[in-house]
Scaffold this motif. Sequence first.
Motif, mmCIF file in Angstrom:
data_model
loop_
_atom_site.group_PDB
_atom_site.id
_atom_site.type_symbol
_atom_site.label_atom_id
_atom_site.label_comp_id
_atom_site.label_asym_id
_atom_site.label_seq_id
_atom_site.Cartn_x
_atom_site.Cartn_y
_atom_site.Cartn_z
ATOM 1 N N VAL A 1 37.774 33.195 32.559
ATOM 2 C CA VAL A 1 35.937 33.806 31.699
ATOM 3 C C VAL A 1 36.490 34.237 30.483
ATOM 4 O O VAL A 1 35.728 33.479 29.037
ATOM 5 C CB VAL A 1 35.314 34.316 32.052
ATOM 6 N N GLY A 2 37.674 34.735 30.101
ATOM 7 C CA GLY A 2 37.978 35.096 28.966
ATOM 8 C C GLY A 2 38.772 33.689 28.390
ATOM 9 O O GLY A 2 38.185 33.995 26.760
ATOM 10 N N LYS B 1 41.318 43.437 30.994
ATOM 11 C CA LYS B 1 42.045 44.633 30.828
ATOM 12 C C LYS B 1 40.451 46.039 30.123
ATOM 13 O O LYS B 1 39.878 46.475 31.345
ATOM 14 C CB LYS B 1 42.062 45.086 29.236
ATOM 15 N N ALA B 2 38.948 45.244 30.276
ATOM 16 C CA ALA B 2 37.729 45.442 30.934
ATOM 17 C C ALA B 2 37.707 46.451 31.944
ATOM 18 O O ALA B 2 36.714 46.933 31.900
ATOM 19 C CB ALA B 2 36.673 44.890 30.174
ATOM 20 N N ASP B 3 38.234 44.814 32.874
ATOM 21 C CA ASP B 3 37.787 46.061 34.199
ATOM 22 C C ASP B 3 38.706 46.577 34.386
ATOM 23 O O ASP B 3 37.727 47.187 35.286
ATOM 24 C CB ASP B 3 38.118 44.352 35.090
ATOM 25 N N VAL C 1 32.751 44.341 32.616
ATOM 26 C CA VAL C 1 33.224 42.176 32.112
ATOM 27 C C VAL C 1 31.434 41.969 31.719
ATOM 28 O O VAL C 1 31.500 41.207 30.315
ATOM 29 C CB VAL C 1 33.976 41.728 32.701
ATOM 30 N N VAL C 2 30.891 41.762 32.048
ATOM 31 C CA VAL C 2 29.415 41.488 31.938
ATOM 32 C C VAL C 2 29.086 42.215 30.277
ATOM 33 O O VAL C 2 28.784 40.584 28.793
ATOM 34 C CB VAL C 2 28.526 41.403 32.368
ATOM 35 N N GLY D 1 28.633 40.930 24.914
ATOM 36 C CA GLY D 1 28.503 41.186 23.605
ATOM 37 C C GLY D 1 29.228 41.301 22.174
ATOM 38 O O GLY D 1 28.737 40.900 21.138
ATOM 39 N N ASP D 2 30.530 40.333 22.800
ATOM 40 C CA ASP D 2 31.094 39.605 21.714
ATOM 41 C C ASP D 2 31.016 38.487 21.359
ATOM 42 O O ASP D 2 30.859 37.667 20.526
ATOM 43 C CB ASP D 2 32.496 39.527 22.844
#
Length: 104
Positions: free
Chosen positions: A33-34, A57-59, A68-69, A74-75
Amino acid sequence: MLTLKDRERAFENKYAHDAEMLFKAQARRNRLVGLWAADLMGLEGDAATDYAKQVVKADFEEHGTEAVVRKLVGDLGDKADEQTVRDKMEEQLTVAKAQIVEES
Protein backbone atom coordinates in the motif's frame (compact mmCIF):
# COMPACT_ATOMS: atom_id res chain seq x y z
CA MET A 1 -2.90 -42.17 20.10
CA LEU A 2 -3.11 -38.43 20.59
CA THR A 3 -3.47 -37.31 24.13
CA LEU A 4 -5.17 -34.17 25.27
CA LYS A 5 -1.73 -32.59 25.81
CA ASP A 6 -0.71 -33.42 22.23
CA ARG A 7 -3.88 -31.85 20.86
CA GLU A 8 -3.37 -28.78 23.03
CA ARG A 9 0.23 -28.43 21.86
CA ALA A 10 -0.83 -28.81 18.22
CA PHE A 11 -3.51 -26.15 18.67
CA GLU A 12 -1.03 -23.76 20.30
CA ASN A 13 1.49 -24.34 17.49
CA LYS A 14 -1.16 -23.68 14.85
CA TYR A 15 -2.27 -20.52 16.63
CA ALA A 16 1.34 -19.26 16.82
CA HIS A 17 1.90 -20.09 13.15
CA ASP A 18 -1.32 -18.34 12.08
CA ALA A 19 -0.46 -15.25 14.15
CA GLU A 20 3.02 -15.11 12.60
CA MET A 21 1.62 -15.44 9.09
CA LEU A 22 -0.93 -12.68 9.72
CA PHE A 23 1.81 -10.40 11.06
CA LYS A 24 3.92 -11.02 7.95
CA ALA A 25 0.94 -10.50 5.66
CA GLN A 26 0.00 -7.21 7.33
CA ALA A 27 3.58 -5.92 7.13
CA ARG A 28 3.75 -6.87 3.45
CA ARG A 29 0.32 -5.31 2.86
CA ASN A 30 1.56 -2.08 4.40
CA ARG A 31 4.61 -2.09 2.12
CA LEU A 32 2.46 -2.74 -0.95
CA VAL A 33 0.00 0.00 0.00
CA GLY A 34 2.94 2.30 0.69
CA LEU A 35 4.25 1.69 -2.82
CA TRP A 36 0.76 2.36 -4.23
CA ALA A 37 0.54 5.63 -2.29
CA ALA A 38 4.05 6.60 -3.33
CA ASP A 39 3.02 6.17 -6.95
CA LEU A 40 -0.01 8.41 -6.40
CA MET A 41 2.29 11.04 -4.90
CA GLY A 42 4.69 10.81 -7.84
CA LEU A 43 7.52 9.17 -5.89
CA GLU A 44 9.82 6.79 -7.75
CA GLY A 45 12.77 4.53 -7.05
CA ASP A 46 14.41 4.92 -3.66
CA ALA A 47 11.96 7.64 -2.63
CA ALA A 48 9.03 5.26 -3.20
CA THR A 49 10.79 2.45 -1.33
CA ASP A 50 11.61 4.78 1.56
CA TYR A 51 8.01 5.93 1.75
CA ALA A 52 6.77 2.32 1.81
CA LYS A 53 9.14 1.66 4.72
CA GLN A 54 7.66 4.66 6.56
CA VAL A 55 4.19 3.17 6.13
CA VAL A 56 5.36 -0.16 7.58
CA LYS A 57 7.05 1.71 10.42
CA ALA A 58 3.82 3.61 11.19
CA ASP A 59 2.19 0.30 12.06
CA PHE A 60 5.05 -0.63 14.41
CA GLU A 61 5.08 2.73 16.17
CA GLU A 62 1.35 2.63 16.88
CA HIS A 63 0.18 -0.90 16.21
CA GLY A 64 -2.93 -1.22 14.18
CA THR A 65 -4.57 -0.62 10.88
CA GLU A 66 -5.89 2.76 11.99
CA ALA A 67 -2.37 4.19 12.36
CA VAL A 68 -1.60 3.18 8.78
CA VAL A 69 -4.89 4.58 7.50
CA ARG A 70 -4.27 7.91 9.26
CA LYS A 71 -0.77 8.17 7.81
CA LEU A 72 -1.87 7.37 4.29
CA VAL A 73 -4.94 9.61 4.33
CA GLY A 74 -2.89 12.45 5.78
CA ASP A 75 -0.08 12.06 3.26
CA LEU A 76 -2.30 11.53 0.22
CA GLY A 77 -4.55 14.51 0.83
CA ASP A 78 -6.98 14.84 -2.05
CA LYS A 79 -5.35 12.02 -4.06
CA ALA A 80 -7.34 9.32 -2.20
CA ASP A 81 -10.03 9.39 0.45
CA GLU A 82 -10.21 7.16 3.53
CA GLN A 83 -12.50 4.59 1.93
CA THR A 84 -10.20 4.27 -1.08
CA VAL A 85 -7.24 3.69 1.27
CA ARG A 86 -9.17 1.06 3.25
CA ASP A 87 -10.27 -0.70 0.05
CA LYS A 88 -6.69 -0.73 -1.24
CA MET A 89 -5.44 -2.09 2.09
CA GLU A 90 -7.98 -4.92 1.95
CA GLU A 91 -7.06 -5.70 -1.65
CA GLN A 92 -3.34 -5.70 -0.86
CA LEU A 93 -3.81 -7.94 2.20
CA THR A 94 -5.21 -10.58 -0.14
CA VAL A 95 -2.24 -10.10 -2.47
CA ALA A 96 0.22 -10.24 0.44
CA LYS A 97 -1.27 -13.49 1.79
CA ALA A 98 -1.11 -15.08 -1.67
CA GLN A 99 2.54 -14.03 -2.06
CA ILE A 100 3.47 -15.50 1.32
CA VAL A 101 1.73 -18.79 0.55
CA GLU A 102 3.42 -18.89 -2.86
CA GLU A 103 6.84 -18.37 -1.25
CA SER A 104 6.30 -21.14 1.31
